[in-house]
Design an enzyme around this catalytic site. Sequence first.
Site, PDB file in Angstrom:
ATOM      1  N   ASN A 186       0.678  -0.971   0.008  1.00  0.00           N
ATOM      2  CA  ASN A 186       0.041   0.035  -0.020  1.00  0.00           C
ATOM      3  C   ASN A 186       0.872   1.263   0.028  1.00  0.00           C
ATOM      4  O   ASN A 186       1.463   1.724   1.057  1.00  0.00           O
ATOM      5  CB  ASN A 186      -0.756   0.137   1.206  1.00  0.00           C
ATOM      6  N   TRP A 187       1.101   1.836  -1.181  1.00  0.00           N
ATOM      7  CA  TRP A 187       1.966   3.078  -1.500  1.00  0.00           C
ATOM      8  C   TRP A 187       1.485   4.242  -0.733  1.00  0.00           C
ATOM      9  O   TRP A 187       2.033   5.311  -0.622  1.00  0.00           O
ATOM     10  CB  TRP A 187       2.570   3.271  -2.803  1.00  0.00           C
ATOM     11  N   LYS A 188       0.087   4.114  -0.515  1.00  0.00           N
ATOM     12  CA  LYS A 188      -0.724   5.562   0.174  1.00  0.00           C
ATOM     13  C   LYS A 188      -0.236   6.657  -0.735  1.00  0.00           C
ATOM     14  O   LYS A 188       0.012   6.527  -1.850  1.00  0.00           O
ATOM     15  CB  LYS A 188      -0.041   5.669   1.587  1.00  0.00           C
ATOM     16  N   HIS A 220      -9.610   0.626   5.085  1.00  0.00           N
ATOM     17  CA  HIS A 220      -8.242   1.057   5.523  1.00  0.00           C
ATOM     18  C   HIS A 220      -8.387   1.847   6.674  1.00  0.00           C
ATOM     19  O   HIS A 220      -9.270   2.850   6.773  1.00  0.00           O
ATOM     20  CB  HIS A 220      -7.311   1.400   4.410  1.00  0.00           C
ATOM     21  N   GLU A 265      -6.745   4.399   7.773  1.00  0.00           N
ATOM     22  CA  GLU A 265      -6.682   5.858   7.541  1.00  0.00           C
ATOM     23  C   GLU A 265      -8.110   6.205   6.866  1.00  0.00           C
ATOM     24  O   GLU A 265      -8.368   7.353   6.941  1.00  0.00           O
ATOM     25  CB  GLU A 265      -5.301   6.175   6.519  1.00  0.00           C
ATOM     26  N   GLU A 281      -5.410  -5.359  10.626  1.00  0.00           N
ATOM     27  CA  GLU A 281      -4.461  -4.229  10.777  1.00  0.00           C
ATOM     28  C   GLU A 281      -4.670  -3.524  12.128  1.00  0.00           C
ATOM     29  O   GLU A 281      -5.444  -2.548  12.081  1.00  0.00           O
ATOM     30  CB  GLU A 281      -4.399  -3.206   9.477  1.00  0.00           C
ATOM     31  N   GLY A 299       2.367   2.014  10.646  1.00  0.00           N
ATOM     32  CA  GLY A 299       3.055   3.059  10.367  1.00  0.00           C
ATOM     33  C   GLY A 299       4.065   3.583  11.512  1.00  0.00           C
ATOM     34  O   GLY A 299       4.395   4.588  11.918  1.00  0.00           O
ATOM     35  N   SER A 318       3.410  -2.153  10.358  1.00  0.00           N
ATOM     36  CA  SER A 318       4.786  -2.614  10.578  1.00  0.00           C
ATOM     37  C   SER A 318       5.313  -3.771  10.377  1.00  0.00           C
ATOM     38  O   SER A 318       6.549  -4.054  11.242  1.00  0.00           O
ATOM     39  CB  SER A 318       5.062  -1.860  12.001  1.00  0.00           C
ATOM     40  N   GLY A 335       2.907  -1.352   4.284  1.00  0.00           N
ATOM     41  CA  GLY A 335       2.806   0.019   3.982  1.00  0.00           C
ATOM     42  C   GLY A 335       4.338   0.655   3.826  1.00  0.00           C
ATOM     43  O   GLY A 335       4.746   0.485   2.663  1.00  0.00           O
ATOM     44  N   GLY A 336       4.813   1.109   4.735  1.00  0.00           N
ATOM     45  CA  GLY A 336       6.200   1.894   4.782  1.00  0.00           C
ATOM     46  C   GLY A 336       7.135   0.941   4.054  1.00  0.00           C
ATOM     47  O   GLY A 336       7.859   1.434   3.072  1.00  0.00           O
TER      48      GLY A 336
END
Length: 258
Positions: free
Chosen positions: A13-15, A102, A104, A174, A180, A220, A241-242
């Site tokens: 997930n590159w956001k 998600h 966010e 998640e 994150g 993470s 993610g990151g």
Amino acid sequence: MSTANRTPIVAGNWKMNLNREEAVALARTVASGSKGMQSVERVIFPAAAHLDAVRYSLAEVGTGGVQLGAQNTWHEPNGAFTGEISNEMIKDLGCGWLLTGHSERRHVVGEADDLVNAKTRAGLEAGLHVVLCIGETLEQREAGQTDAVNERQLRAGLEGVPRDALSRLVIAYEPVWAIGTGKTATPDDAQNAHHAVRKVLEALFGQQPATDMRVLYGGSVKPNNAADLFAQPDIDGGLIGGASLKADSFLAICQAVL
Ligand code: PEP
């Protein structure tokens, strides 16, 4: 007796990160670096603005089996929905996958369970694979509500989902406090939550669909903790993610599931 035969998935997930050039370069490196990894499904979710460029660039060099997804769509097919994109639009851009729910979207944008449900159903009706994300906040975890929150989000998010769409449905557990933050659930805690998720899926859809459905862990995940998480019996890969923003770490996480 039901038996598990689940192909693992590692999804990035590159956001709202990377410019177009960086997104294309990352997609190409992931595609070439994961060519031989057919036994894990690899999906990338670039920002919507870059889907077209990534799609055409991968068509030129070869996808290496990497699939494309969108981070968000609106659930109506068209109309006066300023700023939104439809499922048909992302399909035109080469997407076969969609994220819904998600954290966010839930906690930053304010999407409630009924909107998450509408988006999940619409994505599945459009023929997409949908990754429905669920998970508890830190406050809820400390109050011992992890399984109850997951159950509520699953029941609400999956209301009205037809059984014939279940093979295209993936759940991502998640925990919000792990996204994150560099904090991750222990493999045991994650396994317990995944097991409880599968029990809810069983109550909703029956034993075999629940056994067949992929449940990903997210929060993470890094190359140094992925293998221990993915070794758990109810964890079928990860939503990253990151660590998906660097080809090396994303590919190392894909390797960890093999
Ligand atoms: C995510 O955004 O879904 C996620 C899991 O992020 P991170 O890996 O950075 O925690």
